[in-house]
Design a protein around this motif. Sequence first.
Motif, PDB file in Angstrom:
ATOM      1  N   LYS A  32      16.861   1.023  22.828  1.00  0.00           N
ATOM      2  CA  LYS A  32      16.401  -0.035  21.933  1.00  0.00           C
ATOM      3  C   LYS A  32      16.608  -1.378  22.609  1.00  0.00           C
ATOM      4  CE  LYS A  32      15.412  -1.698  17.766  1.00  0.00           C
ATOM      5  NZ  LYS A  32      14.301  -1.352  16.947  1.00  0.00           N
ATOM      6  N   PHE A  33      15.559  -2.208  22.636  1.00  0.00           N
ATOM      7  CA  PHE A  33      15.719  -3.562  23.154  1.00  0.00           C
ATOM      8  C   PHE A  33      16.441  -4.418  22.132  1.00  0.00           C
ATOM      9  CE2 PHE A  33      12.708  -2.564  26.471  1.00  0.00           C
ATOM     10  CZ  PHE A  33      13.136  -3.378  27.507  1.00  0.00           C
ATOM     11  N   LEU A  39      19.163  -4.262  26.598  1.00  0.00           N
ATOM     12  CA  LEU A  39      18.853  -3.077  25.804  1.00  0.00           C
ATOM     13  C   LEU A  39      20.089  -2.224  25.663  1.00  0.00           C
ATOM     14  CD1 LEU A  39      18.292  -0.353  27.825  1.00  0.00           C
ATOM     15  CD2 LEU A  39      16.403  -1.805  28.436  1.00  0.00           C
ATOM     16  N   ILE A  40      20.057  -1.328  24.658  1.00  0.00           N
ATOM     17  CA  ILE A  40      21.129  -0.373  24.435  1.00  0.00           C
ATOM     18  C   ILE A  40      20.543   1.021  24.549  1.00  0.00           C
ATOM     19  CG2 ILE A  40      22.657  -1.831  23.059  1.00  0.00           C
ATOM     20  CD1 ILE A  40      21.402  -0.713  20.539  1.00  0.00           C
ATOM     21  N   LEU A  50      25.192  -0.886  27.141  1.00  0.00           N
ATOM     22  CA  LEU A  50      24.506  -2.162  26.985  1.00  0.00           C
ATOM     23  C   LEU A  50      24.048  -2.567  28.380  1.00  0.00           C
ATOM     24  CD1 LEU A  50      23.865  -4.651  25.132  1.00  0.00           C
ATOM     25  CD2 LEU A  50      26.046  -5.585  25.926  1.00  0.00           C
ATOM     26  N   TRP A  51      22.726  -2.658  28.561  1.00  0.00           N
ATOM     27  CA  TRP A  51      22.135  -2.926  29.873  1.00  0.00           C
ATOM     28  C   TRP A  51      21.599  -4.344  29.944  1.00  0.00           C
ATOM     29  CZ3 TRP A  51      22.125   1.135  33.380  1.00  0.00           C
ATOM     30  CH2 TRP A  51      22.345   2.405  32.865  1.00  0.00           C
ATOM     31  N   LEU A  72      19.360   5.149  17.135  1.00  0.00           N
ATOM     32  CA  LEU A  72      20.024   3.973  17.673  1.00  0.00           C
ATOM     33  C   LEU A  72      19.241   2.745  17.247  1.00  0.00           C
ATOM     34  CD1 LEU A  72      22.288   2.975  19.629  1.00  0.00           C
ATOM     35  CD2 LEU A  72      20.636   3.248  21.472  1.00  0.00           C
ATOM     36  N   ASP A  73      19.945   1.712  16.782  1.00  0.00           N
ATOM     37  CA  ASP A  73      19.277   0.485  16.359  1.00  0.00           C
ATOM     38  C   ASP A  73      20.225  -0.689  16.554  1.00  0.00           C
ATOM     39  OD1 ASP A  73      17.274  -1.153  15.442  1.00  0.00           O
ATOM     40  OD2 ASP A  73      17.205  -0.307  13.423  1.00  0.00           O
ATOM     41  N   PHE A  74      19.685  -1.885  16.469  1.00  0.00           N
ATOM     42  CA  PHE A  74      20.459  -3.112  16.592  1.00  0.00           C
ATOM     43  C   PHE A  74      19.986  -4.064  15.514  1.00  0.00           C
ATOM     44  CE2 PHE A  74      21.460  -7.310  18.267  1.00  0.00           C
ATOM     45  CZ  PHE A  74      22.783  -7.132  18.647  1.00  0.00           C
ATOM     46  N   ARG A  75      20.861  -4.405  14.573  1.00  0.00           N
ATOM     47  CA  ARG A  75      20.527  -5.308  13.456  1.00  0.00           C
ATOM     48  C   ARG A  75      21.690  -6.255  13.203  1.00  0.00           C
ATOM     49  NH1 ARG A  75      15.486  -3.755  10.651  1.00  0.00           N
ATOM     50  NH2 ARG A  75      14.931  -1.991  11.925  1.00  0.00           N
TER      51      ARG A  75
END
Length: 88
Positions: A32-33, A39-40, A50-51, A72-75
């Motif tokens: 996920k960006f 991105l992760i 974490l890239w 996988l998500d990022f919020r």
Amino acid sequence: MENNLDTKSISSLLGRAEWNYSGHSNRVFSVKFVDENTLISGGWDSVIHLWDVRQSKSVKSFYGPHLAGDSLDFRDNTILTGCYAAKN
């Protein structure tokens, strides 16, 4: 300026784990960006990475969720994951 989707060119390669190099050691199931440079990713090795695509490497990682699908998500500055566990 053309973007990579237009040119189909590679801008960064993110490698697998090797001696003295952080990366995944097993199958990756979700990426996920977070933003245009970060991105992760997670998968069977139970590590979330974490890239930083500008550095082409994992800059942070933590052990925990065993991902076996797109979970996988990022919020709101928080990493959200699912986790697979076999029932006995």
